[in-house]
Design a protein around this motif. Structure first.
Motif, PDB file in Angstrom:
ATOM      1  N   ASP A  85       0.806  -1.110   0.031  1.00 46.84           N
ATOM      2  CA  ASP A  85      -0.093   0.084  -0.024  1.00 46.84           C
ATOM      3  C   ASP A  85       1.061   1.277  -0.066  1.00 46.84           C
ATOM      4  OD1 ASP A  85      -2.434  -1.746   0.205  1.00 46.84           O
ATOM      5  OD2 ASP A  85      -2.500  -1.484   2.355  1.00 46.84           O
ATOM      6  N   MET A  86       0.390   2.408  -0.890  1.00 44.07           N
ATOM      7  CA  MET A  86       1.591   3.379  -0.929  1.00 44.07           C
ATOM      8  C   MET A  86       1.895   4.140   0.123  1.00 44.07           C
ATOM      9  SD  MET A  86       2.033   3.972  -4.077  1.00 44.07           S
ATOM     10  CE  MET A  86       2.660   5.629  -3.947  1.00 44.07           C
ATOM     11  N   PRO A  87       1.131   4.296   1.268  1.00 39.80           N
ATOM     12  CA  PRO A  87       1.381   5.146   2.492  1.00 39.80           C
ATOM     13  C   PRO A  87       2.526   4.373   3.169  1.00 39.80           C
ATOM     14  CG  PRO A  87      -0.959   4.733   2.548  1.00 39.80           C
ATOM     15  CD  PRO A  87      -0.365   3.875   1.314  1.00 39.80           C
ATOM     16  N   HIS A  88       2.927   3.105   2.983  1.00 41.90           N
ATOM     17  CA  HIS A  88       3.950   2.231   3.672  1.00 41.90           C
ATOM     18  C   HIS A  88       5.039   1.952   2.674  1.00 41.90           C
ATOM     19  CE1 HIS A  88       1.015   2.183   6.984  1.00 41.90           C
ATOM     20  NE2 HIS A  88       0.168   1.642   6.036  1.00 41.90           N
ATOM     21  N   ALA A  89       4.940   2.223   1.327  1.00 40.90           N
ATOM     22  CA  ALA A  89       6.047   1.736   0.424  1.00 40.90           C
ATOM     23  C   ALA A  89       7.206   2.489   0.336  1.00 40.90           C
ATOM     24  CB  ALA A  89       5.324   1.754  -0.768  1.00 40.90           C
ATOM     25  N   GLU A  90       7.789   3.131   1.429  1.00 42.99           N
ATOM     26  CA  GLU A  90       8.689   4.013   1.199  1.00 42.99           C
ATOM     27  C   GLU A  90      10.089   3.390   1.366  1.00 42.99           C
ATOM     28  OE1 GLU A  90       9.400   7.518   0.500  1.00 42.99           O
ATOM     29  OE2 GLU A  90       7.197   7.357   0.161  1.00 42.99           O
ATOM     30  N   ILE A  91      11.146   3.522   0.529  1.00 41.67           N
ATOM     31  CA  ILE A  91      12.453   2.639   0.744  1.00 41.67           C
ATOM     32  C   ILE A  91      13.216   2.884   1.836  1.00 41.67           C
ATOM     33  CG2 ILE A  91      14.669   2.511  -0.114  1.00 41.67           C
ATOM     34  CD1 ILE A  91      12.575   1.711  -2.590  1.00 41.67           C
ATOM     35  N   GLY A  92      13.144   1.704   2.673  1.00 41.96           N
ATOM     36  CA  GLY A  92      13.905   1.832   4.031  1.00 41.96           C
ATOM     37  C   GLY A  92      12.959   1.263   4.987  1.00 41.96           C
ATOM     38  N   ALA A  93      11.605   1.443   4.698  1.00 48.21           N
ATOM     39  CA  ALA A  93      10.589   1.151   5.828  1.00 48.21           C
ATOM     40  C   ALA A  93      10.943  -0.302   6.088  1.00 48.21           C
ATOM     41  CB  ALA A  93       9.308   1.221   5.313  1.00 48.21           C
ATOM     42  N   GLU A  94      10.708  -0.624   7.581  1.00 44.93           N
ATOM     43  CA  GLU A  94      10.632  -1.727   8.088  1.00 44.93           C
ATOM     44  C   GLU A  94       9.424  -2.455   8.092  1.00 44.93           C
ATOM     45  OE1 GLU A  94      13.725  -3.310   9.266  1.00 44.93           O
ATOM     46  OE2 GLU A  94      14.797  -1.556   8.808  1.00 44.93           O
ATOM     47  N   VAL A  95       9.556  -3.560   7.633  1.00 46.24           N
ATOM     48  CA  VAL A  95       8.001  -4.424   7.578  1.00 46.24           C
ATOM     49  C   VAL A  95       8.494  -5.792   8.026  1.00 46.24           C
ATOM     50  CG1 VAL A  95       7.082  -3.077   5.769  1.00 46.24           C
ATOM     51  CG2 VAL A  95       8.234  -5.233   5.066  1.00 46.24           C
ATOM     52  N   GLU A  96       7.283  -6.729   8.176  1.00 43.05           N
ATOM     53  CA  GLU A  96       7.257  -7.857   8.333  1.00 43.05           C
ATOM     54  C   GLU A  96       6.587  -8.859   7.667  1.00 43.05           C
ATOM     55  OE1 GLU A  96       6.095  -8.007  12.438  1.00 43.05           O
ATOM     56  OE2 GLU A  96       8.034  -7.717  13.395  1.00 43.05           O
ATOM     57  N   VAL A  97       7.121  -9.954   7.181  1.00 41.68           N
ATOM     58  CA  VAL A  97       6.364 -10.995   6.291  1.00 41.68           C
ATOM     59  C   VAL A  97       5.685 -12.048   7.055  1.00 41.68           C
ATOM     60  CG1 VAL A  97       6.461 -12.650   4.385  1.00 41.68           C
ATOM     61  CG2 VAL A  97       7.826 -10.748   4.356  1.00 41.68           C
TER      62      VAL A  97
END
Length: 787
Positions: free
Chosen positions: A742-754
């Motif tokens: 989703d666009m609000p969370h697609a910034e390079i460097g953002a930490e996410v979890e699969v």
């Protein structure tokens, strides 16, 4: 663009393409380059339809005495059936017609043909005739092998016959011809069970005549029955041994007993949806549903097996072919109408001496048989028959089933592996055990590798309005595409969703070749030509063109040694990125090919297209020249690693018909500023670009665990995306993925979890990174390997 006799099913508001024809109408496809013979009777109405347009039809009518007489169908002959004669020599369907004519004593050489269609005919054009008497009708769709730089592929015709006398009507869907001379040919009516014996090596064909009918099947080891310890197919043991819900043709194709003895092997399956969870229908089921005394398969199986000393059971575990069941997210067993269509079948091979039982299910109180139980045809064949493995598929729901084919290069690759998987209607190498997936991968990254890409769909787009058609149907600007140039592009529907991606070759001013991933994109081009009233023709040529890809830093050096080009064509050394040339092996007299500087690996690479009859010679020439350079074969497993590292889209993963090119990571294929004209999906794409909702990104994952396609991507408890593809990158020594976020969370460097398991119980730490992960400037694909 409709075809004659396409109808709705009898149930109101429910469409079931391919299941229903008007009463008294038979449908007989005539393959491109082939022919078909059908008996006709006085008063029968005959319709021949040119399905794709531009295909010549040659029609010969024989009287019962064997004389060719065009007047039998009220037509005038226009010459010898030269095209039909060629089909009798050169095609599988034609050789069958030739045998039938010879057996009947008919002299085709003295006959004269009625010709219809040909150059200029439109898709769906039809010719009608009426039989003035009894006879035999032979229809051909003639056409020879298409040269790789030509665009005259033969295509399918459809023959419909409306029977004047219903007593001559074989049924909307009569049982298809046997696969060979059957030893047993038994029609099983709904509510019947048939017990039969099959020796080791023999074949069993269970055929759904009208479609949507289930058939319980059980097989016993004859040896175990003789010993008084019956051992039959056990669904649980089978699922454990194969790792699948039910076996399919390929490596995991056997049904097993609880003693882990294989009893039967699936050789061909044209449906691919069956049941191994439920029992054959029981008296208890009908009692509980309020239908006491209803005939049921379990009681019928008990009665049939009683002479063999098999103890009766209240419910028989069985392989219920064509019964459509699945396990839902809550672990419930869900049933629906079968997927099977008229003539679908399963072909099995006995792995030991067997006693078998087959039923035609009588269930008419739920969707199990489409609410209308019909016949099952049971045939057995001798062990000496040679039946190839295949998985059935259809271009469209109403089309006849097609079998998994071997590409022109199959025999060449089969010298190096037995590990083939079904892909898009063809058998393709998955891996080469002598090299291993990593060995194949490193050969491509460090030296050179060759792979089979023949299942790509090819379509010849010709005519004065060919450019206008392509300009409307693809996102790239065709007005800027020069002759000899190739461009990668997308095909979108009006809502902006992607139908396909692929490449366009400009063959000449008014001729194009579209190479995509699915048959639907070719059908879309044809439909738009008709809708827009354009003078452009779209003809399928997949079966006329097979192709290998040679990928890696040494690919240019190898091909330049093998192929000669005319002075007015670029040599391999001169061929620019996304350009193609016409060449021959060795010299002016050699095998013709088309070579494009394209690929799917991120390396310097080329694709070589030829007719299937020349594939062996093409492969051998490349293979021999490539040995000093360390040339290795490459399978699908290694290719997947390469294309993910290089950020290349794959249908069903990075895009589908709800995903636009921007969301698929190929927004560069949509030049909205420089392509100012209208094209399919433009308005939707302008809106989607202005208000993007999702973006394809790269992920680096801090684990050796590789996520699966479809795994969720989360920030805390919130799902913000989905993994589209993932792999362990050998050259980067990292786990990487492509994901749609989703666009609000697609910034390079953002930490996410699969998320795995339920998305919460197991998480893989990841961060968003640019993609391609490897060689982002595409320097290697451009041939720049540095020092």
């Amino acid at each position: 663009m409709g075809l004659p006799f396409e109808t709705r099913a009898p149930r109101r508001g429910v469409l079931t393409p391919g299941l229903a024809l008007p009463p008294g109408v038979e449908r007989h496809p005539v393959p491109g380059g082939g022919s078909r013979a059908v008996e006709i009777r006085a008063g029968d109405e005959i319709t021949v339809t040119d399905r794709e347009g531009g295909q010549l039809a040659e029609i010969v009518a024989f009287t019962p005495s064997g004389a060719g007489d065009a007047g039998l169908i009220g037509a005038v002959a226009s010459g010898a059936p030269e095209g039909l004669l060629a089909t009798l020599r050169d095609s599988v369907s034609g050789r069958g017609v030739a045998r039938a004519l010879a057996a009947a004593g008919f002299d085709l050489g003295a006959a004269r043909a009625v010709r219809r269609f040909g150059e200029g005919s439109r898709p769906g054009d039809s010719a009608q005739f009426t039989a003035g008497g009894d006879g035999l009708l032979v229809v051909a769709a003639p056409g020879g092998p298409m040269a790789p730089d030509a665009q005259d592929a033969p295509t399918e015709l459809l023959l419909y016959i409306r029977r004047a006398d219903r007593r001559n009507f074989k049924g909307a869907h009569p049982p298809p011809d046997p696969l060979a001379d059957p030893l047993t040919d038994r029609n099983i009516r709904p509510g019947e069970a048939f017990v039969y014996e099959v020796p080791k090596g023999g074949f069993i064909q269970i055929l759904d005549v009208q479609g949507r009918e289930c058939s319980d099947f059980q097989a016993f080891s004859a040896r175990s029955l003789d010993a008084g310890t019956p051992r039959e197919i056990d669904p649980t043991a089978t699922r454990t041994m194969t790792g699948t819900i039910y076996p399919r043709p390929g490596l995991a194709a056997k049904y097993w007993t609880v003693d882990l003895e294989p009893l039967v092997e699936i050789v061909q399956d044209t449906c691919g949806r069956h049941d191994t969870f439920g029992l054959a229908c029981t008296s208890r089921y009908y009692d509980d549903m309020g239908y006491p005394g209803h005939v049921n398969c379990t009681d019928n199986i008990n009665a049939g097996l009683d002479p063999y000393g098999v103890r009766p059971r209240g419910g028989w575990p069985a392989i219920n072919f064509f019964f459509n069941t699945l396990i839902d997210a809550d672990h419930g067993i869900v049933t629906e109408e079968p997927w099977s269509r008229p003539g679908d079948y399963v072909l099995l091979r006995a792995m030991t001496d067997l006693v078998c039982v087959s039923t035609a299910c009588p269930d008419d109180i739920d969707p199990a048989n489409g609410w209308n139980p019909t016949d099952i045809q049971l045939r057995t064949y001798g062990a000496n028959e040679d039946f190839r493995r295949s998985i059935g598929w259809r271009k469209r729901p109403e089309d006849d089933v097609a079998h998994t084919q071997e590409t022109g290069f199959h025999a060449s690759f089969a010298r190096h592996t037995r590990d083939f998987v079904e892909y898009n209607g063809y058998w393709l190498p998955n891996g080469f055990p002598g090299e291993g997936t990593l060995g194949e991968y490193w050969a491509c990254r460090e030296k050179v590798a060759i792979m089979d890409l023949s299942p790509l769909r090819k379509f010849e787009v010709t005519g004065p309005d060919a450019e206008a058609l392509m300009q409307y149907c693809v996102t790239r600007n065709m007005e800027k595409l020069a002759v000899g140039q190739v461009v990668y592009t997308a095909v979108c529907s009006e809502n902006g969703g992607m139908i396909d991606d692929g490449t366009v070759f400009r063959m000449s001013d008014h001729n194009f070749r579209w190479i995509g991933g699915c048959d639907g994109s070719g059908a879309f081009l044809r439909e738009q030509a008709e809708r827009l009233g354009l003078d452009a023709h779209v003809r399928s040529s997949t079966d006329q063109l097979c192709n290998v890809a040679l990928q890696g830093r040494h690919s240019r050096a190898i091909l330049s040694q093998v192929f000669w080009t005319a002075p007015d064509r670029p040599t391999v050394d001169e061929l620019g990125w996304f350009r193609f040339t016409v060449a021959r092996i060795g010299d002016f007299q050699g095998v013709p090919v088309v070579i494009s500087r394209t690929g799917y690996t991120g390396e310097l690479g080329y694709e070589v297209f030829c007719h299937p009859k020349d594939a062996g010679a093409v492969f051998d020439a490349i293979w021999e020249a490539g040995q000093p350079y360390g040339l290795k074969p490459l399978g699908l497993a290694a290719l997947d690693i390469l294309r993910i590292e290089s950020g290349l889209a794959f249908a069903g993963h990075e895009f589908d018909d709800r995903t636009d090119p921007f969301e698929a990571g190929i927004g560069f294929t949509v030049p909205l500023k420089s392509k100012t004209c209208d094209f399919s999906g433009r308005a939707a794409l302008e809106e989607r670009k202005a208000h993007p909702q999702r973006r394809l990104v790269g992920l680096e994952i801090d684990a050796t665990t590789v996520p699966a396609h479809g795994d969720c991507v989360r920030i805390g408890r919130q799902q913000v995306g989905v993994v589209t593809s993932a792999t362990r990158s050998p050259i980067l020594s990292k786990t990487i993925a492509l994901a749609r976020i989703d666009m609000p969370h697609a910034e390079i460097g953002a930490e996410v979890e699969v998320g795995q398991l339920d998305g919460h119980q197991k998480r893989l730490a990841a961060r968003i990174v640019p993609f391609p992960h490897f060689d982002p400037t595409k320097a290697r694909a451009k041939g720049d390997y540095g020092t």
